[in-house]
Enzyme design. Sequence first.
Site, PDB file in Angstrom:
ATOM      1  N   ASP A   1       0.854  -1.193   0.000  1.00 52.75           N
ATOM      2  CA  ASP A   1       0.000   0.000   0.000  1.00 52.75           C
ATOM      3  C   ASP A   1       0.891   1.244   0.000  1.00 52.75           C
ATOM      4  OD1 ASP A   1      -2.848   1.107   0.394  1.00 52.75           O
ATOM      5  OD2 ASP A   1      -1.643   2.167   1.879  1.00 52.75           O
TER       6      ASP A   1
ATOM      7  N   GLU B   1      -4.556   2.363  -4.439  1.00 53.04           N
ATOM      8  CA  GLU B   1      -3.097   2.426  -4.393  1.00 53.04           C
ATOM      9  C   GLU B   1      -2.498   1.146  -3.785  1.00 53.04           C
ATOM     10  OE1 GLU B   1      -4.682   4.832  -0.819  1.00 53.04           O
ATOM     11  OE2 GLU B   1      -5.191   4.475  -2.900  1.00 53.04           O
TER      12      GLU B   1
END
Length: 1001
Positions: A875, A918
């Site tokens: 992440d 993301e």
Amino acid sequence: MDWTSVFKTTPRLSASKCLQLHCVFALAAFLMVPPSQAGDTTSVPSPLPLTDHDKPLSQYALRSWDTRDGLPHNSVNNIAQDRDGYLWLATWEGPVRFNGREFTVFDDLNVLQMPESGVLGVVADPASRSVWFSGPRGGMTHFDGNQWQGMDIAPGFVFQLARDHQNNVWAAASSGGVARYTGQQRTRVYTTDDGLPEGFVYRLYMAPAQGERPERLWVGTSGGLAFYDAASDSFIHDTSFPNEQVRGFLLHSNGMMLVSSENGLYFQNNPGEPFVPWPDIANSRLHGPITALAEGPYGGIWFGTFTRGLGRITASGLSWMDTASGLPNPQVLSIFKDRENNMWVSTHSGLVQLRDALFTSYTETHGVQGNFVRAIAEDTQQRIWVGSNQGLSVKQDNVFTAAVADPDFSPISILAFAATADGGMYVGGYNKGLFKVVDGEVVAQLNRDHGLTRNEVRGIYVLTPQRLILGIPSGFAVVDDTPDGFELVEEYNDPAGRLPATVTDVVLINHTQAFFTSTMGITQVNMVGEPDAWQFEHIDLAAFTPARNAFSATLHEQQVWFATDRGLVMYDLNEQRWHWIGREQGLPFDKYFNILFDEQNNLWLGSNRGVTVVGGDSMAALLAGVQSQVQTFHFREAEGLVSSQVNTGGPSSLRDSYGRLWFATALGVSKVDGFEFSQSDVVPPTSVIERALADGKPLHSGASLSADTQRLEFYFAGLGYRMTDHIQYQVKLRGFDSDWVSQDQQVSTQYTALPPGEFEFLVRSRYPGGVWSEPANLQFQRQPQVWQTLWFWVLVVSAVVGLVYAVFYWRTYQLEQTERELKRLVAEKTRALELLANEDPLTKLANRRAFDQRVQQEVARAKREMTPLCIAIIDLDHFKAINDSFTHSIGDSVLVQVGEVLTTNLRNVDFIARWGGEEFAVLFPNATPQEAKVVCERLRDAMAATRFKQLPEGWKVTMSIGLTELVQGYNYDKALVDADNALYRAKESGRNQLQIAKQLT
């Protein structure tokens, strides 16, 4: 003191130091130069006459901006306006462009090509987009509307610039005199050897040709005044001016030349005459450094000072504006009048606009007794009465005075008015009952001592010349005005609910019919006979409106209008029909306190959020069913209204005998002479397209866009400063729109999925009701997809014809070929669809669906071959900040580069996918947690070291990783939970790190 040597020994100074040094020099010059001698005043001429049509400075609409509004620095050194209408500001943090809504700061020294970002001087070419700036350390730069280009360095600080009609730019330099520029080149430097009285040049002024005066460059130095003589290419020292530092210049429209200095103001009526002190200088009101000069919209002389703020000279005398009257700082640096006659004042605490606004306001500074005004009325002598929480005022001959001379009468809180037949006024107080005031004296009084239940009188309504109705908290009272004083007839309070508990207004239809308004709604009253025989009918508002509280009412052309808590309610006396007008019909707010009609039948509505004007024609069209929305215009402080809080009262608004409208507010009383919705004589603001983007990238006129372009964005502005917040816009995309599309006050628009073709984007602007500006335009074209071209379809048609021809001769063979071809196409399409279904469209990595399929394959292989298998979830840290700061299009481009970095640093056997947003996921086949950890750390280090060109210098993208092993018999969903928990611990532990699932540690 040798200023040149001082500047040579201080070559590198910060903006703040420059300002300090500037002030020190100014103070030193003031202390060193002796005051001028006026000489024999009997021989001194008088200044040329000035006009006397200007309003007081305190009645100009004032608006200010500082660093909280986007200014990079609160000190604005100079102001100019270019051809388009942009205001350009010289600040200590660089040039600034202002469009009335937002500031655009240019502070990149590589772009500006200046030695320091601070700027002191600015001059614009009114015939082009060219603007020149100067600053400390001799910095000079030029902006042509698109690009910046540095210029030759000038000697020392350059405080001010001037431009002549031959496009030469002149620079006032602190170390060396005056520099002249042609284009970007410095062609000449003039010093004391060329006639300058001193080498320290502080001010320049290019006086335009006027009458007998030719265009002339005036120069102000630390030791006197000079002007440029083209014949000798030198300067001539004007010895009639004292040897003191010049601060400002102005060539007045009446032909008078004005020059200010450290010690005051000087004037020259005709060219060649000596400069003499302004007559009022002996009165010590106009003394000390006068920092700036400008001519106001009505011919007054506006000037700035270091200590007293802003001053103005008109035929009626001298007036001031200081911090107490709204100026943010008493040190005025520059004064500028724009094309719309708005006055701009720069100070050390921000930028100020003074505008001759729609409203004129009066407060305690104008003699009003208290600023919190609740009631306003006009008597039979056409005097305006104002009642506030501190007393009673009357206006006559443009002056407010206390209406009652007795000091014991004030302070008193006034709630209501009604004019008497003999030129006096009935006055209702908050705690003293009812008064009758005639010729400045209280001649009658009614309060609790005379039978009233309470002393609070909220409304006074004249039923006959001798009979009044009083609105009181318990209902209403009927009072007779007799020669012996007031006589209470009766007080009414109907507990059954037919009569409102607190009457807020009474509108008389005739002598026997009326409507009462209250906090309980609207009551119709039949007033036949004595008051005890009156009949009351409470109107069921719920039958046609959600309104409950009615604050005021007015009768207009056989229509009774009510201001309520949910818009307007109207009763048509001819049709005997109720109407409700609210937000759905175009009103911007719900609650209104009062209603006025002007001479054009426009409705003026007072509220706690300003004054709303409803066009009379549009209201008539709405009531006739011709249109569904009314045209509105909203006024606040920016239009001169002293406060947006328009109060309730009895009454709190008024249309006087001259057609002027008055409003009682929380900070005084405001007057307006009326508002024409048709403003065809108002010059519209110049329309400009400030920015255009195609899929997030700059779009320039004439561009050819690829067929894949999806989104177009256009940002524009109307460069007008009279009512910037109310400028209206229309746009048209020629080639797509058939007509203009209204944007109201929106300053941007977007288009998506345009067809191929040639387009022209146009935008125009106007002030409400005015004419539209000439449109700004931007042309571009969008290329077609292959299947959208003519030649493609020609080929398709040709192929079809050939196919039909072949079928005719070789039908059987072609059918077989066609069958094989169709199977092949289906297979290809199937493969293509499978690829699309398994690929992330942004990063071109595998998507989550493909990842899940690959996991199943790898788990089966690991079980079959008894090999290890690890999973990592990645992440990006603080990615939301990138989207919020630089738009989602920049964030998308960052994600694409992140995918490239991750792919480059993985092993050939590893498998990566975009997990969503993301987040990314990686499979490590045949890798132990220790081996997978090595690869993960390599990924993390590579990401932290990557320079993302889309982001400013200093921005880094880091990532947090959660790693786990999918052991034999281990559930895949459980492995994902463990990896996600490890990722969570990485985030909690400070980000930019790897965490391994706990059962593996």
